[in-house]
Design a protein around this motif. Structure first.
Motif, PDB file in Angstrom:
ATOM      1  N   PHE A 148       0.821  -1.210   0.000  1.00  0.00           N
ATOM      2  CA  PHE A 148       0.000   0.000   0.000  1.00  0.00           C
ATOM      3  C   PHE A 148       0.854   1.258   0.000  1.00  0.00           C
ATOM      4  N   HIS A 149       2.024   1.175   0.604  1.00  0.00           N
ATOM      5  CA  HIS A 149       2.882   2.356   0.736  1.00  0.00           C
ATOM      6  C   HIS A 149       3.825   2.559  -0.452  1.00  0.00           C
ATOM      7  N   HIS A 194      -4.412   0.188   7.086  1.00  0.00           N
ATOM      8  CA  HIS A 194      -4.603   1.591   6.685  1.00  0.00           C
ATOM      9  C   HIS A 194      -5.530   1.704   5.472  1.00  0.00           C
ATOM     10  N   ALA A 195      -5.361   0.815   4.501  1.00  0.00           N
ATOM     11  CA  ALA A 195      -6.211   0.857   3.305  1.00  0.00           C
ATOM     12  C   ALA A 195      -7.664   0.561   3.661  1.00  0.00           C
ATOM     13  N   ALA A 235      -9.356   3.433   5.809  1.00  0.00           N
ATOM     14  CA  ALA A 235      -9.595   4.635   5.005  1.00  0.00           C
ATOM     15  C   ALA A 235     -10.887   4.477   4.205  1.00  0.00           C
ATOM     16  N   THR A 286      -4.703   8.136   9.047  1.00  0.00           N
ATOM     17  CA  THR A 286      -5.163   6.927   9.714  1.00  0.00           C
ATOM     18  C   THR A 286      -4.130   6.528  10.760  1.00  0.00           C
ATOM     19  N   CYS A 288      -0.594   7.009   8.932  1.00  0.00           N
ATOM     20  CA  CYS A 288      -0.430   7.062   7.477  1.00  0.00           C
ATOM     21  C   CYS A 288      -1.208   8.244   6.927  1.00  0.00           C
ATOM     22  N   VAL A 310      -3.209   9.377   3.881  1.00  0.00           N
ATOM     23  CA  VAL A 310      -3.915   8.736   2.771  1.00  0.00           C
ATOM     24  C   VAL A 310      -4.609   9.818   1.950  1.00  0.00           C
ATOM     25  N   GLN A 311      -4.139  10.009   0.740  1.00  0.00           N
ATOM     26  CA  GLN A 311      -4.662  11.043  -0.148  1.00  0.00           C
ATOM     27  C   GLN A 311      -5.404  10.384  -1.302  1.00  0.00           C
ATOM     28  N   ARG A 329      -4.716   6.696  -1.536  1.00  0.00           N
ATOM     29  CA  ARG A 329      -3.334   6.263  -1.765  1.00  0.00           C
ATOM     30  C   ARG A 329      -2.442   6.753  -0.632  1.00  0.00           C
ATOM     31  N   SER A 330      -1.522   5.896  -0.189  1.00  0.00           N
ATOM     32  CA  SER A 330      -0.566   6.291   0.841  1.00  0.00           C
ATOM     33  C   SER A 330       0.470   7.250   0.253  1.00  0.00           C
ATOM     34  N   THR A 368       4.007   7.661   5.717  1.00  0.00           N
ATOM     35  CA  THR A 368       3.676   6.844   6.871  1.00  0.00           C
ATOM     36  C   THR A 368       4.821   6.926   7.866  1.00  0.00           C
TER      37      THR A 368
END
Length: 394
Positions: free
Chosen positions: A145-146, A178-179, A182, A200, A210, A212-213, A216-217, A220
């Motif tokens: 994710f990152h 985190h995903a 969010a 998050t 994290c 999250v925009q 998307r990360s 973090t």
């Protein structure tokens, strides 16, 4: 059709059999004390809990017991895929991957970056392949994710050759959590995830925040390893890199000894001198235990600093999300953190905050202030859904 989700550690295996669409579980369980006396598999099925002893106490015994349980309930033939949590995918994986010999070799190549986690994940994958021959298996990476972070966020100010030759950079962890939260936060707030800038906060024995925009990360708090960032249960989080050489010389420790102490004897445990469990520390602080009070205060202060720091990556913050065992239950920690975040316009609704415990999510902010929600993370469901999506791709 069911997806079997596995989270294999060095001495434990979390299992869940889920419907990826509805999220309904057919069973869930935890195998503990692997490799030691008293190893057992605790299963929750249909509201009933029972424990199966594991003679030998290894991964093969876990899967043999699991297969027997699936057979007894007529579920084995309905398992269509296995999804695995894999901690470190390095730069090789920016998305989940169907496990092939090539993918497994790439996971092995990341073991130097996660020596406590990836070997256990690999052992679990190999045991699952033996137990479920022919079933597609998918690796879902904590780090994937990152991989959307920009270079300015993931590079360290160290010699370039360290990055080019050895992969020294910030990777981040807890990506699945985190995903997931969010997405859930956007749903709770009634706004499209693509339009939201969220911070998050996954707070448990391990902790990270994290930025999250749009889903998307972009930054973090964890880095090359899960040791960087926030104060955690037994992990120090950020320290001066010069500490390693200094304390090794002063205390006569090896490099391995210093690293072990920062991972296992620090954090809330090290600060309090009492415990790593937030519940125990909150109770002790109420009784006047100075070490517990200090641990809580440092935890909150560092958390608030990290949340505010994520605003730099986002430009502005639309919402803050608390999750994980501490984030979902520690009412006083949430309130104290929000009290320090006036700079972001935070404000806590005390009554709503008090209600958001023991699996009860909700909005805990005062209307008109920074939207703040408590979300119950569900990494197993996210892994099941990512497994289904991965297998549906051409």
């Amino acid at each position: 059709m069911w997806t079997l989700v596995l989270n294999c550690g060095s001495s434990s295996v979390k299992v869940a059999l889920l419907n990826p669409d509805s999220g309904a579980p057919a069973l869930s369980g935890l195998a503990e004390r692997l490799g030691a006396d008293g190893a057992g598999l605790r299963l929750d099925v249909g509201g009933e809990r029972h424990t199966l002893p594991l003679a030998g106490g290894g991964y093969p015994e876990v899967f043999a017991a699991l297969l027997a349980e699936l057979d007894a309930r007529g579920l084995r033939g309905d398992v269509h895929a296995v999804g695995h949590r894999v901690v470190h995918g390095g730069e090789a994986f920016s998305a989940p991957a169907v496990i092939t010999p090539t993918v497994l070799d790439a996971i092995r190549a990341c073991s130097a970056l996660a020596p406590l986690h990836n070997p256990a994940n690999i052992a679990g994958i190999e045991a699952a392949q033996a137990a479920f021959p022919g079933l597609p298996q998918v690796a879902v990476f904590d780090t994937a994710f990152h991989q959307s972070m920009p270079e300015v966020a993931y590079r360290y100010a160290v010699p370039d050759a360290w990055y080019r030759q050895h992969g020294v950079r910030r990777y981040g962890f807890h990506g699945t959590s985190h995903a997931y939260v969010a997405q859930e936060a956007a749903r709770m707030l009634g706004r499209p995830l693509a339009e939201l800038n969220l911070v998050t906060a996954h707070l448990g024995n391990g902790c990270s925040v994290c930025a999250v925009q749009g889903g998307r990360s972009v930054d973090t708090s964890m880095g090359l390893t899960p040791l960087e960032g926030l104060v955690m249960g037994t992990r120090s989080g950020d320290v001066d890199p010069g500490l390693h050489d200094f304390i090794a010389r002063q205390a006569g420790l090896t490099l391995d000894g210093v690293t072990a102490a920062l991972n296992r004897e620090s954090g809330l445990l090290g600060l309090s001198g009492l415990d790593s469990d937030m519940r125990e520390l909150e109770a002790a602080a109420t009784r006047g235990h100075a070490g517990a009070r200090l641990a809580l205060d440092v935890f909150v202060y560092r958390l608030a600093k990290a949340v505010a720091g994520m605003a730099v990556a986002l430009g502005h913050v639309d919402g803050l999300v608390f999750t994980g065992g501490i984030g979902e239950n520690a009412v006083t920690v949430r309130a104290a953190t929000l009290a320090r975040l006036g700079v972001l316009g935070a404000g806590v609704d005390d009554a709503a905050n008090a209600r958001a415990v023991r699996g009860t999510p909700g909005v805990i902010s005062v209307p008109g202030r920074l939207s703040t929600v408590v979300v119950n993370t569900n990494e197993e469901l996210m892994i099941a859904r990512e497994t289904a999506r991965t297998l549906a791709r051409p």
